[in-house]
Scaffold this motif. Structure first.
Motif, PDB file in Angstrom:
ATOM      1  N   SER A 522       0.726  -1.039  -0.006  1.00 25.75           N
ATOM      2  CA  SER A 522       0.077   0.199  -0.171  1.00 25.75           C
ATOM      3  C   SER A 522       0.963   1.400  -0.263  1.00 25.75           C
ATOM      4  CB  SER A 522      -0.881   0.101   1.208  1.00 25.75           C
ATOM      5  OG  SER A 522      -0.185   0.040   2.228  1.00 25.75           O
ATOM      6  N   HIS A 523       2.082   1.330   0.486  1.00 27.44           N
ATOM      7  CA  HIS A 523       2.881   2.307   0.406  1.00 27.44           C
ATOM      8  C   HIS A 523       4.172   2.192  -0.574  1.00 27.44           C
ATOM      9  CE1 HIS A 523       1.341   3.926   4.203  1.00 27.44           C
ATOM     10  NE2 HIS A 523       1.175   2.577   4.554  1.00 27.44           N
ATOM     11  N   LEU A 524       3.904   1.045  -1.367  1.00 32.55           N
ATOM     12  CA  LEU A 524       4.891   1.002  -2.499  1.00 32.55           C
ATOM     13  C   LEU A 524       4.429   1.190  -3.769  1.00 32.55           C
ATOM     14  CD1 LEU A 524       8.155   0.014  -2.773  1.00 32.55           C
ATOM     15  CD2 LEU A 524       6.903  -2.225  -3.056  1.00 32.55           C
ATOM     16  N   HIS A 525       4.586   2.766  -4.271  1.00 31.61           N
ATOM     17  CA  HIS A 525       4.102   3.160  -5.319  1.00 31.61           C
ATOM     18  C   HIS A 525       4.957   2.906  -6.358  1.00 31.61           C
ATOM     19  CE1 HIS A 525       0.965   4.865  -2.668  1.00 31.61           C
ATOM     20  NE2 HIS A 525       1.809   5.527  -2.083  1.00 31.61           N
ATOM     21  N   ASP A 526       4.275   2.920  -7.783  1.00 36.68           N
ATOM     22  CA  ASP A 526       5.228   2.932  -8.835  1.00 36.68           C
ATOM     23  C   ASP A 526       6.319   3.894  -9.039  1.00 36.68           C
ATOM     24  OD1 ASP A 526       3.592   0.887  -9.940  1.00 36.68           O
ATOM     25  OD2 ASP A 526       2.232   2.028 -11.146  1.00 36.68           O
ATOM     26  N   ALA A 527       6.068   5.111  -8.479  1.00 38.24           N
ATOM     27  CA  ALA A 527       7.093   5.790  -8.567  1.00 38.24           C
ATOM     28  C   ALA A 527       8.243   5.757  -7.538  1.00 38.24           C
ATOM     29  CB  ALA A 527       6.426   7.569  -7.997  1.00 38.24           C
ATOM     30  N   HIS A 528       8.010   4.639  -6.782  1.00 38.32           N
ATOM     31  CA  HIS A 528       9.234   4.102  -5.807  1.00 38.32           C
ATOM     32  C   HIS A 528       9.906   3.086  -6.152  1.00 38.32           C
ATOM     33  CE1 HIS A 528       6.748   6.190  -2.165  1.00 38.32           C
ATOM     34  NE2 HIS A 528       7.302   7.143  -3.124  1.00 38.32           N
ATOM     35  N   LEU A 529       9.903   2.760  -7.625  1.00 33.68           N
ATOM     36  CA  LEU A 529      10.310   1.603  -8.035  1.00 33.68           C
ATOM     37  C   LEU A 529      11.453   1.908  -8.899  1.00 33.68           C
ATOM     38  CD1 LEU A 529       7.200  -0.601  -9.069  1.00 33.68           C
ATOM     39  CD2 LEU A 529       8.660  -0.704  -7.108  1.00 33.68           C
ATOM     40  N   ASN A 530      12.618   1.242  -9.089  1.00 36.45           N
ATOM     41  CA  ASN A 530      13.579   1.334  -9.855  1.00 36.45           C
ATOM     42  C   ASN A 530      14.319   2.633  -9.797  1.00 36.45           C
ATOM     43  OD1 ASN A 530      13.734  -1.051 -11.347  1.00 36.45           O
ATOM     44  ND2 ASN A 530      11.842  -0.403 -12.416  1.00 36.45           N
ATOM     45  N   LEU A 531      14.695   3.163  -8.391  1.00 44.47           N
ATOM     46  CA  LEU A 531      15.272   4.311  -8.128  1.00 44.47           C
ATOM     47  C   LEU A 531      16.523   4.329  -8.149  1.00 44.47           C
ATOM     48  CD1 LEU A 531      12.969   5.266  -5.044  1.00 44.47           C
ATOM     49  CD2 LEU A 531      12.565   6.153  -7.498  1.00 44.47           C
ATOM     50  N   SER A 532      17.094   5.449  -8.396  1.00 42.99           N
ATOM     51  CA  SER A 532      18.634   5.866  -8.383  1.00 42.99           C
ATOM     52  C   SER A 532      18.932   6.112  -7.050  1.00 42.99           C
ATOM     53  CB  SER A 532      19.056   6.845  -9.325  1.00 42.99           C
ATOM     54  OG  SER A 532      18.390   8.246  -8.939  1.00 42.99           O
ATOM     55  N   THR A 533      20.165   6.095  -6.604  1.00 36.80           N
ATOM     56  CA  THR A 533      20.645   6.330  -5.121  1.00 36.80           C
ATOM     57  C   THR A 533      20.170   7.839  -4.857  1.00 36.80           C
ATOM     58  OG1 THR A 533      22.556   4.896  -5.396  1.00 36.80           O
ATOM     59  CG2 THR A 533      22.536   6.452  -3.452  1.00 36.80           C
ATOM     60  N   ASP A 534      20.436   8.792  -5.775  1.00 32.31           N
ATOM     61  CA  ASP A 534      19.912  10.386  -5.790  1.00 32.31           C
ATOM     62  C   ASP A 534      18.380  10.184  -5.489  1.00 32.31           C
ATOM     63  OD1 ASP A 534      22.769  10.842  -5.934  1.00 32.31           O
ATOM     64  OD2 ASP A 534      22.468  11.171  -7.986  1.00 32.31           O
ATOM     65  N   MET A 535      17.743   9.631  -6.217  1.00 37.78           N
ATOM     66  CA  MET A 535      16.248   9.698  -6.136  1.00 37.78           C
ATOM     67  C   MET A 535      15.869   9.348  -4.737  1.00 37.78           C
ATOM     68  SD  MET A 535      14.698  11.443  -8.508  1.00 37.78           S
ATOM     69  CE  MET A 535      12.920  10.798  -7.914  1.00 37.78           C
ATOM     70  N   ALA A 536      16.497   8.148  -4.337  1.00 39.32           N
ATOM     71  CA  ALA A 536      16.070   7.418  -3.066  1.00 39.32           C
ATOM     72  C   ALA A 536      16.505   8.391  -1.825  1.00 39.32           C
ATOM     73  CB  ALA A 536      16.965   6.302  -2.811  1.00 39.32           C
ATOM     74  N   LEU A 537      17.424   9.089  -2.001  1.00 35.69           N
ATOM     75  CA  LEU A 537      17.961  10.237  -0.956  1.00 35.69           C
ATOM     76  C   LEU A 537      16.753  11.193  -0.950  1.00 35.69           C
ATOM     77  CD1 LEU A 537      21.662  10.342  -1.562  1.00 35.69           C
ATOM     78  CD2 LEU A 537      20.568   9.562   0.454  1.00 35.69           C
ATOM     79  N   HIS A 538      16.284  11.749  -2.070  1.00 35.86           N
ATOM     80  CA  HIS A 538      15.572  12.849  -2.062  1.00 35.86           C
ATOM     81  C   HIS A 538      14.257  12.545  -1.416  1.00 35.86           C
ATOM     82  CE1 HIS A 538      13.092  16.027  -3.627  1.00 35.86           C
ATOM     83  NE2 HIS A 538      12.322  15.385  -4.095  1.00 35.86           N
ATOM     84  N   ILE A 539      13.766  11.103  -1.780  1.00 30.98           N
ATOM     85  CA  ILE A 539      12.608  10.871  -1.216  1.00 30.98           C
ATOM     86  C   ILE A 539      12.643  10.445   0.403  1.00 30.98           C
ATOM     87  CG2 ILE A 539      10.878   8.731  -1.114  1.00 30.98           C
ATOM     88  CD1 ILE A 539      11.257   8.588  -4.129  1.00 30.98           C
ATOM     89  N   ALA A 540      13.665   9.893   0.823  1.00 30.37           N
ATOM     90  CA  ALA A 540      13.966   9.791   2.333  1.00 30.37           C
ATOM     91  C   ALA A 540      13.999  11.119   3.024  1.00 30.37           C
ATOM     92  CB  ALA A 540      15.366   8.758   2.194  1.00 30.37           C
ATOM     93  N   ARG A 541      14.660  12.055   2.261  1.00 31.86           N
ATOM     94  CA  ARG A 541      14.805  13.451   3.044  1.00 31.86           C
ATOM     95  C   ARG A 541      13.551  13.949   3.154  1.00 31.86           C
ATOM     96  NH1 ARG A 541      18.275  15.173  -0.493  1.00 31.86           N
ATOM     97  NH2 ARG A 541      20.075  14.531   0.737  1.00 31.86           N
ATOM     98  N   GLU A 542      12.734  14.094   2.325  1.00 29.48           N
ATOM     99  CA  GLU A 542      11.330  14.689   2.381  1.00 29.48           C
ATOM    100  C   GLU A 542      10.410  13.842   3.388  1.00 29.48           C
ATOM    101  OE1 GLU A 542      10.259  17.463   0.811  1.00 29.48           O
ATOM    102  OE2 GLU A 542      12.128  17.583   0.130  1.00 29.48           O
ATOM    103  N   PHE A 543      10.550  12.530   3.149  1.00 29.14           N
ATOM    104  CA  PHE A 543       9.715  11.661   4.452  1.00 29.14           C
ATOM    105  C   PHE A 543      10.272  12.071   5.578  1.00 29.14           C
ATOM    106  CE2 PHE A 543       9.570   7.882   7.110  1.00 29.14           C
ATOM    107  CZ  PHE A 543       8.176   7.614   6.911  1.00 29.14           C
ATOM    108  N   LEU A 544      11.577  11.974   5.977  1.00 29.04           N
ATOM    109  CA  LEU A 544      11.969  12.280   7.311  1.00 29.04           C
ATOM    110  C   LEU A 544      11.662  13.782   7.866  1.00 29.04           C
ATOM    111  CD1 LEU A 544      15.307  10.580   7.194  1.00 29.04           C
ATOM    112  CD2 LEU A 544      13.412   9.867   8.390  1.00 29.04           C
ATOM    113  N   ARG A 545      11.702  14.690   6.728  1.00 32.58           N
ATOM    114  CA  ARG A 545      11.242  16.005   7.224  1.00 32.58           C
ATOM    115  C   ARG A 545       9.980  16.041   7.417  1.00 32.58           C
ATOM    116  NH1 ARG A 545      12.542  18.335   2.760  1.00 32.58           N
ATOM    117  NH2 ARG A 545      14.683  18.897   3.423  1.00 32.58           N
ATOM    118  N   LYS A 546       8.994  15.306   6.825  1.00 33.38           N
ATOM    119  CA  LYS A 546       7.523  15.306   7.098  1.00 33.38           C
ATOM    120  C   LYS A 546       7.377  14.647   8.431  1.00 33.38           C
ATOM    121  CE  LYS A 546       3.293  13.566   5.386  1.00 33.38           C
ATOM    122  NZ  LYS A 546       2.380  12.780   4.263  1.00 33.38           N
ATOM    123  N   MET A 547       7.970  13.692   8.765  1.00 37.82           N
ATOM    124  CA  MET A 547       7.939  12.944   9.977  1.00 37.82           C
ATOM    125  C   MET A 547       8.421  13.607  11.278  1.00 37.82           C
ATOM    126  SD  MET A 547       6.359  10.059   9.773  1.00 37.82           S
ATOM    127  CE  MET A 547       5.117  10.935   8.412  1.00 37.82           C
TER     128      MET A 547
END
Length: 579
Positions: A522-547
């Protein structure tokens, strides 16, 4: 393993010596004995005094045993049953007898409550569950107990009296109605059987080839070469336990090896399917060094859960990692009422190892607390960590038995830490990394089992022949279940949060990804598949800022997102609808 079998034999000789010494010691006993001078025991139950007036092992009784039991006010026996008849004579005091006539039947009903008193007598039929309770608060309850067919076999039930305490007996009827075979009732006869069994197993270990056999064939071979039948093997565990209790052996560690032999004998004597006996003459890593191993491999989980299905009318199976759900009914053999890239040839590639190391380093720069990393195996973990150290990716890696404690201390003081572990280990199965102990978990690879394992091959063959489950389906199911177990270590409550990274491109494939639990998908969206390291860092940074923002229980739309006990009670009463 040859050394282990030799240890079994020594433990067996010591047990034999104890039994013979116990029997020899009674030859000089006088015919008339003073009861007050006989040894007494409480068998771990406070308020009980038990004296064996005449017993099978200590006194050579063959047809009957006599006990003298005294219960302090408020004390009682456990709920239990015997595979023999039992007669009580109340010498003094009063109390209560709880008796469930026909308790070995499927629906025995509510137990009878019967008052007992001084100079009264009563008997308990074979296999009727019962409990004696000294309900007199002012006086001891003393009884003379006469038991038929020694040695006595006792089955304990739940230690409480309720209306349903006997509604679903766990033990099957065919086991309850059987008595200990006559050829092992006497201690010396039982020990002779164990000696022959150990000698047979030693002989089976003297082989040059890998051997695999089912329980039926193995038991037939034991009967042919050692003269031990299936029923005798079936009762080895119970008979050893009874003998050790009679001899009042408290330090059971000395007899661990012979206990293992008896456990093995009981299993192969009880089940005709679901197991394989595999004998390997050497370790595949050192084929020139003899190191025989005899393994009892278990393949059928439905055998383990069958007593639960037999005992209860409705069974609810729930877990966050029950996925894919459609395979569990086939594996556990039930019909549900309600629907319930580290590829082996690439895992050592330097580019893969370097990418994994860069991913970990980049994540440590933005994750403020604990990071947990799981690898497909401990050997792969050792190899990749050593490669990271050689290439300067990691410098300070500490291997210690206190790793978990040190990891938690580092997280508590605000430094943060990284914890490495292998899948399928104790950490992956039972250690929680909640709150700041686990803000990120990385699963390096897909944790498939070692497909050349002879135990796994035997299990796959059994599942294919018995349940028509294809090898690939089971291997994928098992690997994704283990991966979900690993990443689920960081989400342990409704207020917890964390990130999960599946570091292998095979997780993006539908046939793999679809087998993950729904709460992950339910939390694994298509936009979260086959990410590069840079994209994974960006998503992780936004998630931690929100939390990191203050948590609003009411939610931005005014609807509650975290319910209190009062809210739940209102919902159950139908007074208020909350979302």
């Amino acid at each position: 393993m040859a050394v282990a079998c030799l240890t079994f034999f020594y433990g067996f000789i010591f047990l034999s010596a104890i039994a013979e010494a116990s029997q020899c010691s009674i030859k000089g006993l006088p015919l008339v004995r003073n009861i007050s001078e006989l040894p007494q025991d409480n068998h771990g139950r406070g308020g009980l005094s038990h004296i064996t007036v005449a017993g099978s092992v200590l006194h050579g009784m063959k047809e009957v045993e006599v006990w003298l039991q005294t219960f302090a006010p408020g004390s009682r026996t456990p709920i239990h049953r015997h595979s023999c008849e039992e007669v009580f004579v109340v010498l003094k005091g009063s109390g209560t007898l709880y008796l469930a006539s026909g308790s070995h039947e499927k629906h025995p009903g509510k137990p009878q409550e019967i008052k007992i008193y001084s100079n009264s007598t009563f008997h308990i039929p074979v296999n009727d569950a019962h409990q004696v309770w000294n309900s007199n608060e002012d006086e001891d309850l003393q009884m003379l107990v006469i038991i038929s067919r020694p040695p006595v076999k006792v089955y304990h039930e739940e230690d409480q009296v309720t209306d349903t305490w006997l509604s679903n007996p766990a033990l099957p009827d065919d086991i309850l109605k059987e008595a200990v075979p006559g050829n092992i009732r006497r201690a010396e006869h039982f020990l002779h059987v164990l000696r022959r069994l150990v000698q047979y197993l030693e002989g089976r270990l003297e082989t040059d080839n890998v051997e695999k056999e089912g329980p039926v064939g193995f038991v037939a071979s034991i009967n042919t070469h050692a003269g031990i039948d299936q029923k005798t093997l079936k009762f080895c565990y119970d008979r050893l336990h009874s003998l050790m209790m009679t001899l009042e052996i408290t330090n059971t560690d000395e007899f661990l090896h012979i206990q293992t032999i008896c456990d093995f004998a009981t299993l192969v004597g009880t089940y005709t399917r679901g197991f394989s006996i595999i004998i390997e003459p050497f370790d595949e890593r050192m084929p020139h060094i003899p190191d025989p191993v005899l393994q009892l491999s278990f393949h059928d989980a439905s055998l383990a859960i069958k007593p639960v299905f037999d005992r209860f009318q409705s069974v609810v199976i729930t877990s966050g990692t029950l996925s894919p759900i459609d395979l569990y009914p086939r594996l556990l053999n039930f019909h549900p009422v309600l629907p319930v890239s580290t590829k082996f040839d690439m895992r050592s590639d330097l580019g893969v190892v370097r990418n994994y190391g860069r991913l970990l380093l980049e994540m440590t720069s933005i994750v403020p607390d604990g990071i947990v990393c799981f690898f497909v195996s401990y050997s792969y973990m050792d190899g990749i960590v050593n490669s990271w150290k050689e290439n300067g990716i990691l410098k300070d890696v500490v291997e210690t038995t206190l790793a978990l404690d040190n990891y938690r201390k580092a997280c508590d003081c605000g430094r943060g830490a990284i914890f490495f572990s292998g899948a399928r280990g104790k950490v992956a199965e039972g250690i929680d990394f909640d709150r700041h102990y686990g803000r990120l978990v990385i699963m390096f690879g897909v944790p498939f089992q070692y497909t050349l394992s002879k135990i796994l091959l035997a299990q796959l063959e059994y599942l294919r022949d018995t349940f028509q489950i294809k090898e690939g389906d089971f291997l994928t199911f098992d690997a994704l279940r283990q991966a979900a177990q690993c990443v689920g270590r960081v989400i342990r409550s409704k207020t917890d949060y964390g990130m999960m990274i599946f570091a292998d491109k095979r997780y993006s494939r539908h046939d793999k990804r679809s087998k993950l639990p729904g709460w992950i998908l339910s939390h694994l969206h298509d936009a979260h598949l086959n990410l590069s390291t840079d994209m994974a860092l960006h998503i992780a940074r936004e998630f931690l800022r929100k939390m990191a923002q203050p948590y609003d229980k009411a939610g931005s739309s005014g609807k509650k997102t975290l319910l209190s006990q009062e809210d739940v009670e209102k919902m159950s009463n139908g007074n208020e609808m909350l979302y």
